[in-house]
Design a protein around this motif. Structure first.
Motif, short mmCIF file in Angstrom:
data_model
loop_
_atom_site.label_atom_id
_atom_site.label_comp_id
_atom_site.label_asym_id
_atom_site.label_seq_id
_atom_site.Cartn_x
_atom_site.Cartn_y
_atom_site.Cartn_z
N ASP A 177 0.82 -1.21 0.00
CA ASP A 177 0.00 0.00 0.00
C ASP A 177 0.85 1.26 0.00
OD1 ASP A 177 -2.34 -1.38 -0.12
OD2 ASP A 177 -2.82 -1.23 2.00
N GLN A 178 2.11 1.17 0.44
CA GLN A 178 2.99 2.33 0.41
C GLN A 178 3.17 2.85 -1.02
OE1 GLN A 178 6.73 1.59 2.37
NE2 GLN A 178 5.75 0.50 4.07
N LEU A 179 3.08 1.95 -2.00
CA LEU A 179 3.25 2.32 -3.40
C LEU A 179 1.98 2.92 -4.01
CD1 LEU A 179 5.17 -0.87 -4.60
CD2 LEU A 179 6.11 1.22 -3.61
N LEU A 180 0.90 2.88 -3.24
CA LEU A 180 -0.41 3.30 -3.74
C LEU A 180 -0.93 4.57 -3.08
CD1 LEU A 180 -2.12 -0.23 -3.68
CD2 LEU A 180 -0.87 0.82 -5.58
N GLN A 181 -0.32 5.00 -1.99
CA GLN A 181 -0.86 6.11 -1.20
C GLN A 181 0.19 7.19 -0.98
OE1 GLN A 181 -2.18 4.23 2.42
NE2 GLN A 181 -3.72 2.98 1.40
N GLY A 182 -0.29 8.41 -0.68
CA GLY A 182 0.60 9.50 -0.33
C GLY A 182 1.59 9.82 -1.44
N LYS B 177 3.75 7.80 -2.48
CA LYS B 177 3.94 6.52 -3.17
C LYS B 177 5.39 6.04 -3.15
CE LYS B 177 -0.11 7.24 -6.12
NZ LYS B 177 -0.66 7.24 -7.48
N LEU B 178 6.18 6.57 -2.24
CA LEU B 178 7.57 6.11 -2.10
C LEU B 178 7.60 4.95 -1.11
CD1 LEU B 178 9.52 9.49 -1.96
CD2 LEU B 178 9.36 7.89 -3.89
N PHE B 179 8.55 4.05 -1.33
CA PHE B 179 8.70 2.88 -0.47
C PHE B 179 9.59 3.24 0.71
CE2 PHE B 179 10.27 -1.49 0.47
CZ PHE B 179 9.03 -2.09 0.68
N ALA C 240 14.05 9.52 -5.52
CA ALA C 240 12.88 9.52 -6.40
C ALA C 240 12.83 8.27 -7.28
CB ALA C 240 12.89 10.77 -7.28
N LYS C 241 14.01 7.73 -7.61
CA LYS C 241 14.07 6.55 -8.49
C LYS C 241 14.29 5.26 -7.70
CE LYS C 241 13.53 9.14 -12.04
NZ LYS C 241 12.19 9.17 -12.69
N ASP C 242 14.12 5.29 -6.39
CA ASP C 242 14.08 4.09 -5.53
C ASP C 242 15.44 3.43 -5.32
OD1 ASP C 242 11.18 4.08 -5.03
OD2 ASP C 242 11.03 3.60 -7.17
#
Length: 454
Positions: A234-239, A241-243, A333-335
């Protein structure tokens, strides 16, 4: 005079071929094999397809009866095929059984066109698309199609410009249409909606597509999962969206979920497209799952390498730390880094970026093609015990990606590996490289000439 009569003094070396029908005895007076009665209708598809003289000479003395395998019947029952032909996407094989029974089989192999004829090139083309309208225009060029939830939903179903009149309502309608357009000669790689779902649900989803597209064509795309799991996805889907963690910091169970899921599906008889492969070091462990396809993603990886190199080069020239601060933000930004690394020591940031670029072979001046991972994967495939595994070169855009790949396809180092390569991109991108400026110039000349002839 003989020197002027070379046609009679220099012997010809004609190419000799035969066919299965020439093995069959035409009467009691002519020795030969007989057809198995229950297989006779199926055999009509292959009796007149040429076989080499060597094959004919070797099997003629031992063959007493000719039939087909159960798989051969299933293929032709699944894909209705014109008389005297076999469907594309299959090669003809022979199995010699006891008592001189020769059975003809059809083995799935997308390197082959109809009648077990090799395609024009050893390397193959694929399309990244779920748009039936654009696939129809390129279908004759393709041996594979690959799609994922982003391609199916974002780029097609939920895109009014692509899904004209909202004709297609769901994934099943789209996949059925694509299967009908592409026919039997093209594999179709479809990705599961949620790799973090219950395994039984994923198996049901895969089985649904196997029933829809047939076991011969369907390939199930399973992604690498890294540290992402059902609890933190869900971290990738909300706010923002950063892990919250780094890409390489996860539990062993999470990091290998994709591998284990691929193995489970393979044990159930599915062909696996093991996707989300960006770095060379992913390959060796991915191959343990014995996938049908592995991947080399090119576009974003290359662009990120170029940006990291640009920022480092500017710092080296100016010693302005703001470039390393920008590098740190870029890597978050690019993980590469997590949000928790926002205050990471700038020296450590530089070390990490330089290490990544070194591993990718990005150094010095000149053109960077970003294909180091492709070269590594081809060399790796050359060494493994997986003769049917192919490499998909995917994710490309811009002026350089495809031309660079085109040059690699002609590299003598990889001549022996071209039968293991599939090049995939959006149809519009591939189509772009079928033209050149002088195509327009010459069409101008030809059409004006033709117009003047009226």
């Amino acid at each position: 005079m003989d020197q002027f009569n070379l046609g009679r003094t220099v012997p010809m070396t004609p190419h000799l071929s035969a066919n299965l029908r020439s093995l069959v005895g035409s009467s009691k007076d002519v020795q030969g094999a007989s057809l198995i009665d229950d297989d006779a209708d199926y055999l009509q598809h292959v009796l007149d397809i040429p076989i080499s003289w060597d094959s004919y000479s070797r099997i003629r003395p031992v063959v007493r009866r000719i039939g087909v395998t159960g798989n051969y019947k299933q293929v032709l029952d699944t894909f209705p095929t014109p008389a005297n032909e076999t469907p594309p996407g299959f090669r003809i094989d022979f199995n010699l059984e006891a008592e001189g029974i020769l059975r003809v089989d059809l083995v799935r192999d997308i390197s082959y066109d109809k009648n077990s004829q090799k395609r024009a090139t050893n390397f193959l083309f694929s399309a990244d698309s779920a748009n039936p309208y654009e696939v129809a225009a390129i279908k004759s060029q393709l041996a594979n199609l690959t799609c994922n939830p982003g391609i199916i939903y974002d780029l097609f179903i939920n895109n009014p410009k692509a899904n004209v009149g909202n004709k297609y309502k769901d994934r099943d309608e789209v996949m059925l249409a694509l299967g009908e357009i592409l026919g039997p000669g093209c594999d179709i790689s479809v990705e599961v909606n949620n790799p973090f779902d219950d395994v039984e649900k994923i198996l049901d989803e895969a089985e649904h597509f196997r029933e829809m597209l047939s076991p011969y064509r369907v390939v199930i795309k399973i992604p690498h999962t890294g540290p992402v799991n059902a609890e933190n996805v869900d971290q990738l889907l909300q706010g923002d969206k950063l892990f919250s963690g780094r890409f390489d910091q996860g539990s062993t169970e999470d990091m290998l979920r994709g591998h284990n899921l691929a193995m489970i599906l393979r044990e159930k008889g599915f062909k696996i497209n093991f996707t989300l492969m960006f770095e060379a070091q992913q390959t060796a462990m991915a191959l343990q799952a014995k996938p049908y396809f592995i991947n080399s993603f090119v576009r974003h990886r290359l662009a990120q390498s170029q940006e990291m190199k640009r920022l480092l080069d500017f710092f080296d020239l100016t010693e302005d730390v703001s470039y390393i601060e920008k590098l740190r933000s870029f890597m978050i930004a690019k993980d590469y880094l997590s949000p928790a690394d926002k205050d990471m020591n700038l020296i450590e940031v530089m070390k990490m970026a330089r290490r990544i670029l070194q591993q990718r072979g990005v150094h010095g001046e000149g053109h960077i093609d970003g294909l180091d991972g492709v070269r590594h994967n081809l060399r790796m495939l050359r060494q493994v015990n997986l003769p049917e595994t192919r490499l998909i070169i995917c994710s490309m855009e811009g002026d350089y990606n495809y031309p660079d790949i085109d040059r690699l396809l002609a590299d003598p180092e990889f001549a022996d590996m071209m039968g293991r390569v599939v090049v995939t991109a959006e149809p519009e991108y591939l189509a772009r490289f079928t033209s050149a400026n002088q195509v327009v110039s010459y069409q101008r000349r030809f059409m004006n000439a033709a117009n003047g002839a009226k």
